[in-house]
Design a protein around this motif. Structure first.
Motif, mmCIF file in Angstrom:
data_model
loop_
_atom_site.group_PDB
_atom_site.id
_atom_site.type_symbol
_atom_site.label_atom_id
_atom_site.label_comp_id
_atom_site.label_asym_id
_atom_site.label_seq_id
_atom_site.Cartn_x
_atom_site.Cartn_y
_atom_site.Cartn_z
ATOM 1 N N UNK A 90 17.824 52.209 -47.126
ATOM 2 C CA UNK A 90 18.185 50.702 -47.580
ATOM 3 C C UNK A 90 17.342 49.747 -46.954
ATOM 4 N N UNK A 91 16.384 50.337 -46.119
ATOM 5 C CA UNK A 91 15.368 49.225 -45.642
ATOM 6 C C UNK A 91 13.938 49.472 -46.449
ATOM 7 N N UNK A 92 13.285 48.173 -46.750
ATOM 8 C CA UNK A 92 12.356 48.184 -47.357
ATOM 9 C C UNK A 92 10.861 47.827 -46.804
ATOM 10 N N UNK A 93 10.001 48.792 -47.211
ATOM 11 C CA UNK A 93 8.672 48.565 -46.584
ATOM 12 C C UNK A 93 7.548 48.642 -47.696
ATOM 13 N N UNK A 137 -4.259 70.151 -35.908
ATOM 14 C CA UNK A 137 -2.876 70.224 -36.244
ATOM 15 C C UNK A 137 -2.568 71.514 -37.312
ATOM 16 N N UNK A 138 -1.263 72.048 -37.091
ATOM 17 C CA UNK A 138 -1.193 73.323 -37.494
ATOM 18 C C UNK A 138 -0.434 73.383 -39.007
ATOM 19 N N UNK A 139 0.032 72.145 -39.247
ATOM 20 C CA UNK A 139 0.766 72.030 -40.620
ATOM 21 C C UNK A 139 0.704 70.511 -41.099
ATOM 22 N N UNK A 140 1.033 70.112 -42.166
ATOM 23 C CA UNK A 140 1.017 68.917 -42.614
ATOM 24 C C UNK A 140 1.682 67.776 -41.583
ATOM 25 N N UNK A 141 2.821 68.136 -41.051
ATOM 26 C CA UNK A 141 3.629 67.341 -40.175
ATOM 27 C C UNK A 141 2.770 67.048 -38.888
ATOM 28 N N UNK A 142 2.370 68.111 -38.328
ATOM 29 C CA UNK A 142 1.122 67.638 -37.210
ATOM 30 C C UNK A 142 0.207 66.910 -37.691
ATOM 31 N N UNK A 143 -0.342 67.061 -38.681
ATOM 32 C CA UNK A 143 -1.578 66.125 -39.193
ATOM 33 C C UNK A 143 -1.219 64.850 -39.468
ATOM 34 N N UNK A 144 -0.058 64.733 -40.031
ATOM 35 C CA UNK A 144 0.532 63.226 -40.438
ATOM 36 C C UNK A 144 0.561 62.470 -39.201
ATOM 37 N N UNK A 155 9.685 57.874 -41.455
ATOM 38 C CA UNK A 155 10.422 56.911 -42.361
ATOM 39 C C UNK A 155 9.583 56.984 -43.687
ATOM 40 N N UNK A 156 8.379 57.177 -43.695
ATOM 41 C CA UNK A 156 7.654 56.915 -45.085
ATOM 42 C C UNK A 156 6.930 58.153 -45.748
ATOM 43 N N UNK A 157 6.874 59.193 -44.826
ATOM 44 C CA UNK A 157 5.941 60.330 -45.280
ATOM 45 C C UNK A 157 6.798 61.328 -45.712
ATOM 46 N N UNK A 281 13.513 58.708 -48.220
ATOM 47 C CA UNK A 281 14.551 59.521 -47.365
ATOM 48 C C UNK A 281 14.576 60.894 -48.174
ATOM 49 N N UNK A 282 14.818 62.064 -47.451
ATOM 50 C CA UNK A 282 14.829 63.396 -48.187
ATOM 51 C C UNK A 282 16.414 63.216 -48.841
#
Ligand code: FAD
Length: 377
Positions: A90-93, A137-144, A155-157, A281-282
């Motif tokens: 509900x919050x906009x970026x 980084x071992x995966x996308x989460x760590x890389x980001x 929040x955004x990725x 949001x997932x």
């Protein structure tokens, strides 16, 4: 003599641009398409007076002045500037990540404050990895997180990426995200290109103008007739359909990723105030909502039509029978595509072009550029 110089299979931007140049050179062309309409994926369906991008939102953008001048000479383009907004719980970026985003995220008002916050968050991510015994980084989460910090990632990725890929970021390879550009200015223009816009009157005008004077047949599948039949029709074939299908899938099928659209007419002139809103949001099942009128209507014109049309986009696993959208660039599919490409090279009378026949993601401008180069325009 055969009735045509070129049989052009597919009336998308590749086929239509090819037909345009060939026709101008005096070649006899027949364009066929298996769909009920011309235009391939840029085709728009008119609903309540609004051009609805039936196969996904299409925004033309390029830094190639020759391509921009060429398309504008065919049909003038409007001043649409892509400036997507992200909705997280509900919050906009604003997107892409810029000073507006940092202000909305942290309340920082100067580039120095924003940089300090970004660097602090990146350092925290790196420290956490080091405490686990790694600096890579071992995966996308760590890389980001290393590239942009925890807040923007969470929040955004994270949710958006997991919906797009149908997998957790922690299970996706790090290389998917190589860079996460940030802008230390208040600039919501998504593209860095010199030129962008939408054809005035919609993409169908562009396709119709490209195909002016060219013979076309819709509802005509190349594979519904024998090759020997088509060989009597034209000297050369320009093929823009699926690469593996041309060779009867003999090595197996190439995979795609795809998107399902849920399109709805809303009895309001302005539903979300922007063409593109990403849902990051997932918990929200769709990735984006497109409000089509904002691609072409600005100011009061938005309110002159009391209706609006929106499309919710759901990232979906592809299977045969569903529209193939994005090639999958993993080792298995790249190797398979190479095998098919070597077969294609042995077809002297067939030109394979476009996103399906080359099994390559292309934006619109590079497709046009490619055809311009073929004709040395
Ligand atoms: P297509 O447009 O797919 O045309 C191929 C045509 O061949 C189709 O009409 C198909 O029906 C026909 N065909 C296939 N097989 C047969 C057969 N057996 N017999 C007869 N006809 C056949 N690019 C941008 O620059 N900006 C964007 O914002 C953008 N958004 C996109 C969003 C999505 C969801 C997707 C998938 C792509 C997007 N693109 C965008 C890329 C753009 O769609 C492509 O660059 C462009 O469509 C490529 O044109 P094409 O002619 O190669 O393919």
């Amino acid at each position: 003599m055969k009735p045509y110089d070129y049989l052009i299979v597919g009336s998308g931007l590749f086929g239509a641009t090819f037909a345009h140049f060939a026709h101008k050179q005096g070649k006899r062309c027949l364009v066929i398409d298996k769909r009920q309409h011309l235009g391939g994926n840029v085709y728009c369906e008119n609903i309540k007076g609004i051009n609805v991008h039936k196969y996904g939102a299409h925004i033309f953008h390029t830094s190639n002045k020759k391509v921009w001048d060429f398309v504008n000479a065919i049909v003038p383009f409007n001043r649409y500037t892509n400036a997507p907004v992200a909705n997280y719980k509900g919050k906009l970026y604003n997107l892409p990540f810029n000073m507006n985003t940092f202000y909305q995220m942290w309340g920082v008002t100067t580039p120095d404050e924003a940089l300090a916050k970004l660097n602090e968050q990146k350092a925290e991510a790196m420290a956490k990895m080091k405490s686990e015994g790694t600096t890579e980084p071992r995966n996308l989460e760590e890389q980001a997180k290393v590239l942009i910090g925890n807040d923007i990632y969470e929040k955004l990725i994270k949710g958006y990426t997991e919906k797009q890929w149908g997998r957790k970021c922690a299970e996706l390879p790090a290389f998917i995200i190589k860079r996460l550009p940030v802008r230390m200015v208040f600039d919501n223009n998504y593209f860095n290109d010199s030129y962008q816009g939408i054809p005035i009157g919609g993409y169908n005008k562009l396709i119709d103008a490209l195909l002016q004077g060219v013979e076309t047949k819709t509802d005509t599948d190349f594979f519904a007739r024998e090759r020997s039949y088509w060989a009597t029709v034209a000297d050369k074939i320009v093929y823009t359909g699926q690469l593996d299908e041309f060779f009867d899938f003999r090595f197996g099928r190439l995979d795609f990723r795809t998107v399902r659209f849920e399109t709805e007419v809303k009895p309001t002139p302005n539903y979300q105030g922007n063409a593109v809103v990403n849902y990051t949001d997932a918990a929200v099942p769709y990735t984006r909502i497109i409000e089509h009128k904002h691609f072409e209507l600005f100011g009061q014109a938005v309110y002159d039509n009391p209706h609006t049309v929106i499309s919710r986009e759901y990232s979906t696993e592809w299977e045969p029978g569903i529209e193939p959208y994005y090639p999958v660039n993993d080792n298995k599919n790249n190797a398979l595509a190479e095998r098919y490409r070597s077969l294609a090279e042995q077809e002297p009378n067939v030109i394979f072009g476009g996103r399906l026949a080359e099994y390559k993601y292309y934006d619109m401008a590079p497709v046009i550029e490619k055809v311009m180069n073929l004709f040395r325009y």
